[in-house]
Design an enzyme around this catalytic site. Structure first.
Site, PDB file in Angstrom:
ATOM      1  N   CYS A 171      -1.012  -8.219   1.114  1.00 49.66           N
ATOM      2  CA  CYS A 171      -0.807  -7.814   2.514  1.00 49.66           C
ATOM      3  C   CYS A 171      -1.432  -8.829   3.454  1.00 49.66           C
ATOM      4  CB  CYS A 171      -1.387  -6.433   2.734  1.00 49.66           C
ATOM      5  SG  CYS A 171      -3.074  -6.334   2.199  1.00 49.66           S
ATOM      6  N   LYS A 200      -2.639   8.977  -7.192  1.00 49.42           N
ATOM      7  CA  LYS A 200      -1.301   8.641  -7.681  1.00 49.42           C
ATOM      8  C   LYS A 200      -1.138   7.124  -7.597  1.00 49.42           C
ATOM      9  CE  LYS A 200       2.914   7.456  -6.670  1.00 49.42           C
ATOM     10  NZ  LYS A 200       3.300   6.794  -7.833  1.00 49.42           N
ATOM     11  N   GLU A 218      -3.159   1.861   5.282  1.00 46.53           N
ATOM     12  CA  GLU A 218      -3.222   0.392   5.334  1.00 46.53           C
ATOM     13  C   GLU A 218      -1.859  -0.119   4.904  1.00 46.53           C
ATOM     14  OE1 GLU A 218      -5.322  -1.475   6.677  1.00 46.53           O
ATOM     15  OE2 GLU A 218      -6.853   0.055   7.009  1.00 46.53           O
ATOM     16  N   GLU A 266       7.842  -8.653   7.222  1.00 51.05           N
ATOM     17  CA  GLU A 266       7.038  -8.964   6.049  1.00 51.05           C
ATOM     18  C   GLU A 266       7.965  -9.223   4.859  1.00 51.05           C
ATOM     19  OE1 GLU A 266       4.866  -5.758   4.057  1.00 51.05           O
ATOM     20  OE2 GLU A 266       3.117  -7.067   4.049  1.00 51.05           O
TER      21      GLU A 266
END
Ligand code: NAP
Ligand code: MG
Length: 477
Positions: free
Chosen positions: A282, A173, A248, A380
């Protein structure tokens, strides 16, 4: 392109009869295409086809599975320009970056193709002199793959390629911002004549299709890259039903600039680590921890270089930084910029949306006078925003660097061996980089984070084998 689902080797429209438009975030007039708003029923069919394909696929030799990956690599290499352009139009990264990422995708396919002919177990001496004891690897079965939009070529491939080579079948997906890019990659597998059902693609809402994959009883393993909030749910769903999972997630990556560093090189690497891909990696640099003796000098260097960055349409040649990938990415970054100002950080440059443009453009942004209690030093941002902080001792620098929930990547610029060694030992990050920017990954080496950045498994290189297989310990007498 109007993209369909790829189920059992056939491009299939969803039973919902609904599609969603994809708009170029760098040019809101440019409609890139549509994708299917799939239903649970569509997902069920994809999982069923992967389940039916799995026995024949795992019975092939690794070398035979590798041939399909080599073929897909060759086809992807031929279509590289087309794939890169679609990726740029879908998620806004510059063409130079998506071309580089496509080349990486080809290399990933070739690396794992070769993996089909490498060793997969160990002989372990038994205490019984008449016995043979060894380990071998078995595929998990059907693997679910859920991916983000920021590396729409490399991430799906660094999950799907090892899944396939180790004998699993796959249902993927892709992120709703970048599904057509993956449709182009699935076409490469189709043209390589991968057997029907071995790789299936279903698009749609994460909360429905992604969640459906993580809760489905026939998904034996699930590999996810994306945000922490979603990752945690996926992990909990998988744990509940005893499926293997790999997550992750985010980062808040520091770079430490020692006073003995090559400041020019360190500034270039900081800018590149922070602002390439509009800061939406990331592994992007988001905290710059600078020795007090060179603080002012280094700050000036960063500001000068940042002011030279060309922001604009990613399809144009001399543009260095493209748009944010979506309205919500832009709004999210702007809200962190507001928070930075409210909490007392000083805006050195940038900070504003570029208004007279046709997309979601944001100026590269630098904050000074940041302390570790501030939100912009802790959360973040996933946008082109960095926070500068001073230090006086290397111990102090490491304390600041480690004082966050994340631990994905970290960099230091220094020529001092002792500082290098303490950084390597004491920095809590899965990727520890010396005199190199935080955002760099090699496909043949393990990739992943510590702390909240990952479920502590590793992707890429040989490390991928740990997740995509189970070990059997065999005793023969
Ligand atoms: P996201 O919102 O978590 O989405 C990632 C994927 O999960 C998408 O395919 C999404 O589908 C799907 N999803 C959403 N809700 C779901 C649910 N309830 N159950 C199952 N799947 C669901 O992340 P993103 O905004 O795309 O990407 C940005 C994040 O990814 C950042 O936090 C970044 O740090 C992280 N990231 C990490 C790495 C790494 O390797 N550590 C690499 C790249 C990015 P939809 O698109 O349909 O919502
Ligand atoms: Mg999302």
């Amino acid at each position: 392109m109007d993209m369909k689902n790829f189920i059992n080797g056939v491009w299939t429209a969803s039973a919902s009869n609904q599609t969603t438009d994809i708009i170029n975030p760098g040019n809101l007039q440019d409609k890139v295409g549509t994708f299917q708003d799939s239903t649970e029923d569509d997902l069920q069919q994809a999982i069923q086809s992967a389940k039916e394909a799995k026995t024949a696929w795992r019975k092939l030799s690794g070398a035979a599975r590798g041939q399909y990956l080599y073929k897909a690599a060759e086809i992807l290499e031929k279509k590289a320009d087309e794939v890169a352009e679609i990726a740029t139009r879908e998620m806004g990264k510059t063409l130079a970056e998506t071309k580089g990422e496509t080349a990486r995708g080809v290399a990933i396919l070739r690396y794992y193709a070769g993996e089909g002919m490498r060793e997969e177990g160990n002989v372990i001496p038994s205490t019984d002199p008449d016995a043979l004891m060894f380990t071998k690897r078995s595929p998990l079965g059907v693997v679910g793959v859920i991916t983000p939009w920021n590396f729409p070529i490399a991430i799906p491939l660094w999950k799907a390629a090892p899944a396939l080579i180790y004998g699993n079948t796959v249902v993927i997906k892709p992120a709703s911002e970048s599904p057509i890019t993956f449709a182009k990659i699935a076409e490469c597998f189709e043209e390589a004549e991968l057997p029907a059902g071995v790789l299936n693609v279903v698009t749609g809402k994460g909360s429905l299709i992604g969640n459906g994959l993580s809760t489905h009883k026939d998904i034996d393993g699930i590999t996810f890259t994306g945000s922490n909030a979603v990752g945690r749910t996926i992990g909990a769903n998988a744990l509940q039903r005893g499926a293997k999972y790999q997550l992750e997630m985010g980062g808040k990556n520091p770079v430490i600039i020692a006073k003995d560093a090559d400041l020019e090189a360190a500034a270039d690497a900081t800018i590149s680590g922070a602002f390439k891909s509009t800061g939406q990696k990331c592994t992007a640099t988001s905290r710059v921890i600078i020795h007090q003796d060179i603080y002012e000098e280094f700050k000036q260097l960063l500001v000068e270089k940042t002011q030279k960055i060309t922001v604009g349409d990613s399809l144009e040649k001399d543009v260095w930084m493209g748009p944010c990938a979506s309205r919500s990415q832009l709004d999210n970054a702007l809200s962190y910029i507001e928070k930075g100002k409210e909490e007392g950080a000083e805006l050195l440059c940038g900070g504003k949306q570029i208004e007279d443009s046709s997309g979601y453009y944001l100026e590269p942004t630098i904050f000074d006078q940041v302390n570790n209690k501030m939100t912009i030093a802790q959360e973040e941002i996933f946008g082109p925003v960095i926070a500068l902080m001073p230090f006086s001792t290397m111990e102090g620098a490491l304390d600041i660097a480690n004082d966050v929930d994340y631990g994905l990547s970290a960099a230091i610029f220094t020529t001092n061996v002792q500082h290098t060694l303490s950084f390597i030992d004491d920095m809590d990050a899965g990727l520890v980089r010396v005199n190199a920017e935080s955002a760099g990954v090699e496909l043949q080496a393990p990739f992943g984070g510590m702390k909240q950045s990952s479920s502590h498994s590793r992707e890429q290189g040989k490390a991928a084998q740990e997740f995509f297989t189970d070990i059997k310990t065999v005793f023969v007498k």
